[in-house]
Design an enzyme around this catalytic site. Structure first.
Site, mmCIF file in Angstrom:
data_model
loop_
_atom_site.group_PDB
_atom_site.id
_atom_site.type_symbol
_atom_site.label_atom_id
_atom_site.label_comp_id
_atom_site.label_asym_id
_atom_site.label_seq_id
_atom_site.Cartn_x
_atom_site.Cartn_y
_atom_site.Cartn_z
ATOM 1 N N GLY A 56 -10.934 2.199 8.420
ATOM 2 C CA GLY A 56 -10.260 1.158 9.287
ATOM 3 C C GLY A 56 -10.807 -0.071 8.672
ATOM 4 O O GLY A 56 -11.833 -0.229 7.913
ATOM 5 N N CYS A 83 -14.211 6.586 4.322
ATOM 6 C CA CYS A 83 -14.504 5.358 4.273
ATOM 7 C C CYS A 83 -15.172 4.583 5.386
ATOM 8 O O CYS A 83 -16.092 4.954 5.541
ATOM 9 C CB CYS A 83 -12.715 4.525 3.858
ATOM 10 S SG CYS A 83 -13.193 2.856 3.108
ATOM 11 N N TYR A 84 -14.190 3.959 6.363
ATOM 12 C CA TYR A 84 -15.077 3.553 7.605
ATOM 13 C C TYR A 84 -15.774 4.557 8.068
ATOM 14 O O TYR A 84 -16.730 4.649 8.938
ATOM 15 C CB TYR A 84 -14.338 2.435 8.501
ATOM 16 C CG TYR A 84 -14.743 2.112 9.646
ATOM 17 C CD1 TYR A 84 -15.651 1.101 9.537
ATOM 18 C CD2 TYR A 84 -14.515 2.741 10.981
ATOM 19 C CE1 TYR A 84 -16.251 0.476 10.808
ATOM 20 C CE2 TYR A 84 -15.192 2.178 12.156
ATOM 21 C CZ TYR A 84 -15.988 1.265 12.005
ATOM 22 O OH TYR A 84 -16.593 0.562 13.208
ATOM 23 N N HIS A 170 -10.937 7.592 -0.752
ATOM 24 C CA HIS A 170 -9.647 8.022 0.006
ATOM 25 C C HIS A 170 -9.107 9.329 -0.500
ATOM 26 O O HIS A 170 -8.033 9.207 -1.512
ATOM 27 C CB HIS A 170 -8.610 6.919 0.353
ATOM 28 C CG HIS A 170 -9.151 5.987 1.114
ATOM 29 N ND1 HIS A 170 -8.833 5.919 2.622
ATOM 30 C CD2 HIS A 170 -9.767 4.830 0.626
ATOM 31 C CE1 HIS A 170 -9.426 4.805 3.086
ATOM 32 N NE2 HIS A 170 -9.879 4.011 1.988
ATOM 33 N N GLU A 172 -6.871 11.140 0.796
ATOM 34 C CA GLU A 172 -5.533 11.442 1.350
ATOM 35 C C GLU A 172 -4.463 10.778 0.438
ATOM 36 O O GLU A 172 -3.256 10.814 0.419
ATOM 37 C CB GLU A 172 -5.403 10.906 2.564
ATOM 38 C CG GLU A 172 -5.465 9.351 2.955
ATOM 39 C CD GLU A 172 -6.960 8.952 2.877
ATOM 40 O OE1 GLU A 172 -7.928 9.615 2.645
ATOM 41 O OE2 GLU A 172 -7.130 7.747 3.657
ATOM 42 N N ASP A 229 18.204 10.310 7.120
ATOM 43 C CA ASP A 229 17.389 10.039 8.189
ATOM 44 C C ASP A 229 18.230 9.793 9.627
ATOM 45 O O ASP A 229 17.866 10.563 10.583
ATOM 46 C CB ASP A 229 16.650 8.634 8.139
ATOM 47 C CG ASP A 229 15.904 8.541 6.707
ATOM 48 O OD1 ASP A 229 15.806 9.729 6.352
ATOM 49 O OD2 ASP A 229 15.771 7.410 6.244
ATOM 50 N N LYS A 371 9.759 10.809 4.054
ATOM 51 C CA LYS A 371 11.320 11.244 3.536
ATOM 52 C C LYS A 371 11.113 12.694 3.187
ATOM 53 O O LYS A 371 12.091 13.404 3.774
ATOM 54 C CB LYS A 371 11.577 10.297 2.337
ATOM 55 C CG LYS A 371 12.985 10.572 1.991
ATOM 56 C CD LYS A 371 13.752 9.578 2.374
ATOM 57 C CE LYS A 371 15.304 9.237 2.272
ATOM 58 N NZ LYS A 371 15.863 8.165 3.194
#
Ligand code: XMP
Length: 515
Positions: A56, A83-84, A170, A172, A229, A371
Site C-alpha cells: 500500500g 511490502c507495506y 513483490h 506477485e 470482453d 485478459k
C-alpha cells in the site's frame, strides 16, 4: 460441502492487490479481497486457510496509518505480508520499521538465506521487484531473516512456528523471478490449501450475482464490439437473465471485412442474443471527413459512438443497467507502474467509454479479471473458438490504422490488405501465437513498376507484435517466407498498393497502433 479453500487478501491500497488475487487463483485456490479494516471475528467466520496483507502507499509512520485488527495475529491462521504488509507485521508485533537510506525501486537482486517453506526449491539468488522507501530494521521477537538484498538486510522474514511471513519485495509481479513459486509455497506448504478451485466456480458465482443484482423485471443493455470482453459479458448476462439482455452492435463503418456480418451470425444466430445491429457507417464517415489528427479522430469516433448508443438505448423500456466489458487493467489507475504509459498517451475508446450521465447503473462482471482469464471464461461458456482467440481490435477501428484522411476508398484498400495479412498469418499457424497482426495504410505514395509501367501508389505497413497485456510489446520476428507471401499478395491483389514495409519498433518507445 467445503468445495474450496479460501485465502483472504487484506487490501491496504496497493496497485498490485488484484495481481495477488490472480496469482492465488492461478494456483487453483479461491481468493477474496477484503478491506484491511475487517474485524478479526468476521475473518474467522470466513474460515480462511491463509491471510495475505497487501502492499500500500502508506507508511507505518504516517499520522494515521491503515492498520488491521491486531487480533488477526492471534487466530492461528498463516499470514503473508507483502511490502507495506511486512511493515504492518513488524509494527504490530513489536519490530521496528525505518525509512531506508537507499530506496529500492525496480529490479533488485535477492539472496535467499533460508530455502525452506516459502522459498522451497528456489535458487540461491533471484531477481526480485522492489518498490519501497521504508524497511524492517528490527524484527519482532521470534522472527528470522529468510532473504536479503544489498541494501535491505531483512528483505524476507518469518516466524515459522507461528506461520507468519513477510516479504519486502513483490512476488506477485511478473518481474520477480519464481514469484509464482513463492505464492505456491505459501498456499500449499504453509497454508496447506488444496488446489480445487476452478474458473467455472467464478463463472457460476458471477452469473448468480448478476441475477441477484438485476432482479426479476429490469433490463440490461450491452454494447457489443465483437471482441472477446463484451462478448463474454453478454454471454454471462444472457445466461443470468435471458432475453432481458438487449445487445446493441454499432457498425461504425470502420470495421474489418465481413465483421458486421460475422457479429450478426455469432451473436444473433448462434448465441441467440437479443441483438440490434445499427448501421451508422455513414454518420461516422461524415463526421470523420477531413479529420487527420489522431487524437481528434479518436474523440470524434468516441463522441459519435455515445450519441448513437444513447439514441438506441433511450428507445428501450425498463432498462436499468449498462453492461460493460471493463477489465482490471482498464480500472487500475497506475497501470504505468510497469512502464506502460498507454492510458495517458491515447484516449482509448471502446464500448466501455460511455458517459456517466446516461443514468444507467453499471454492470461490469469482468472488472477484477485479466485478459487471459477472460479467455478461460469464454471457454467455460463454450463461446466459439475463433472468437476466443481473436486478436484485440481497437474501438476506433481502422480509422487509427489509416494515417491521414479516412475515406471509403482508403477504408476499402486497408480492408483488402488486412484480410490478406490475417489469412497468411492464419495459414502459417501464427494467428493464435501473435498478440496482434494487422496492416496500416500510410499517407504517402511511392513509385513502382508493374508490367513495364510506372505506378505511383500507396504504401502498406505490416505490424505484428507480441505482448502479454498490450502495455508493452515486441515486434515479431516473422519468418521471411511469411513476410514475402503477405507482401506479394497485397501488392498483386490489392488495387492501389505497390509497396509493403515491416514495422520493427517495440513498445515503448513506439505504440502498437500507429495513431
Ligand atoms: P497502443 O496503440 O496504445 O495499444 O499501444 C495497446 C492496445 O490497445 C489497443 N487499443 C485500443 N483498444 N480502444 C480499444 O478498445 C482504443 O481506443 C484503443 N487504442 C488502442 C491496441 O489495439 C492494442 O492492443
Amino acid at each position: 460441502m467445503a468445495s474450496k479453500d479460501t485465502v483472504l487478501i487484506l487490501d491496504f491500497g496497493s496497485q498490485y492487490t488484484q495481481l495477488i488475487a490472480r496469482r492465488v487463483r492461478e494456483n487453483k485456490v479461491f481468493s477474496k479481497i477484503i478491506s484491511y479494516k475487517t474485524p478479526a471475528e468476521e475473518i474467522k467466520k470466513l474460515k480462511p486457510k491463509g491471510l495475505i496483507l497487501s502492499g500500500g502507499p502508506a507508511s507505518v509512520y504516517d499520522k494515521k496509518p491503515p492498520m488491521p485488527d491486531k487480533r488477526i495475529f492471534k487466530l492461528g491462521i498463516p499470514i503473508l505480508g507483502i511490502c507495506y504488509g511486512v511493515q504492518v507485521i513488524c509494527e504490530v508485533l513489536g519490530g521496528k520499521v525505518k525509512s531506508s537510506k537507499a530506496h529500492e525501486y525496480g529490479k533488485t537482486e535477492l539472496f535467499i538465506d533460508d530455502n525452506t517453506t516459502l522459498f522451497y526449491s528456489l535458487p540461491a539468488n533471484i531477481s526480485s521487484w522492489m518498490s519501497h522507501a521504508d524497511s524492517v530494521v528490527k524484527m519482532p521477537a521470534g522472527f528470522k531473516t529468510m532473504a536479503h538484498s544489498l541494501s535491505t538486510p531483512n528483505a524476507a522474514i518469518s516466524n515459522k512456528a507461528k506461520k507468519i511471513f513477510g516479504l519486502q519485495f513483490h512476488p506477485e509481479v511478473a518481474h520477480t523471478q519464481r514469484g509464482n513459486q513463492i505464492v505456491n509455497n505459501f498456499l500449499f506448504r504453509v497454508c496447506r490449501c488444496a488446489p480445487r478451485w476452478v474458473m467455472h466456480s467464478l463463472v457460476k458465482k458471477s452469473i448468480d450475482d448478476i441475477r441477484a443484482t438485476v432482479g426479476k423485471k429490469k433490463m440490461v443493455v450491452c454494447g457489443l464490439s465483437g471482441g472477446i470482453d463484451s462478448s463474454v459479458v453478454a454471454a454471462m448476462i444472457h445466461r443470468a437473465i435471458g432475453r432481458r439482455l438487449k445487445c446493441i452492435f454499432i457498425d461504425n463503418g470502420l470495421l474489418r471485412k465481413n465483421e458486421a456480418k460475422q457479429v450478426r451470425k455469432v451473436f444473433g444466430e448462434y448465441m441467440r442474443l437479443n441483438l440490434t445491429v445499427v448501421d451508422a457507417s455513414k454518420r461516422f464517415l461524415h463526421k470523420l471527413k477531413g479529420v487527420t489528427d489522431p487524437e481528434l479522430k479518436r474523440k470524434v469516433i468516441g463522441e459519435e459512438f455515445i450519441k448513437v448508443f444513447e439514441e438506441k438505448a433511450k428507445s428501450l423500456k425498463n432498462v436499468e443497467y449498462l453492461a460493460q466489458g471493463t477489465l482490471y487493467p482498464d480500472v487500475v489507475e497506475s497501470v504505468s507502474a510497469f512502464g506502460g504509459p498507454t492510458a495517458k498517451i491515447k484516449s482509448h475508446h471502446n464500448v466501455g467509454g460511455l458517459p456517466a450521465n446516461m443514468k444507467l447503473k453499471l454492470l461490469e462482471p469482468l472488472r477484477d479479471l485479466f485478459k487471459d482469464e477472460v479467455r478461460l471464461i469464454a471457454k467455460d461458456l463454450k463461446l466459439p473458438d475463433n472468437l476466443i482467440h481473436r486478436q484485440p481490435f481497437p474501438g476506433p477501428g481502422l480509422a487509427i490504422r489509416i494515417l491521414g484522411d479516412v475515406t471509403p476508398e482508403r477504408l476499402d484498400i486497408l480492408r483488402e490488405a488486412d484480410e490478406r495479412v490475417i489469412e497468411e498469418i492464419q495459414k502459417a499457424r501464427l494467428y493464435e501465437q501473435i498478440w496482434q497482426s494487422f496492416a496500416v495504410l500510410l499517407p504517402i505514395k511511392t513509385v513502382g513498376v508493374m508490367g513495364d509501367e510506372r505506378t505511383y501508389e500507396n504504401v502498406v505497413a505490416l505490424r505484428c507484435v507480441n505482448s502479454l497485456d498490450g502495455m508493452t510489446a515486441d515486434w515479431v520476428k516473422l519468418p521471411y517466407d511469411v513476410m514475402e507471401k503477405i507482401s506479394l499478395r497485397i501488392i498483386n491483389e490489392v488495387k492501389g498498393v505497390n509497396r509493403v514495409v515491416y514495422d520493427i519498433s517495440s513498445k515503448p518507445p513506439s505504440t502498437i497502433e500507429w495513431e
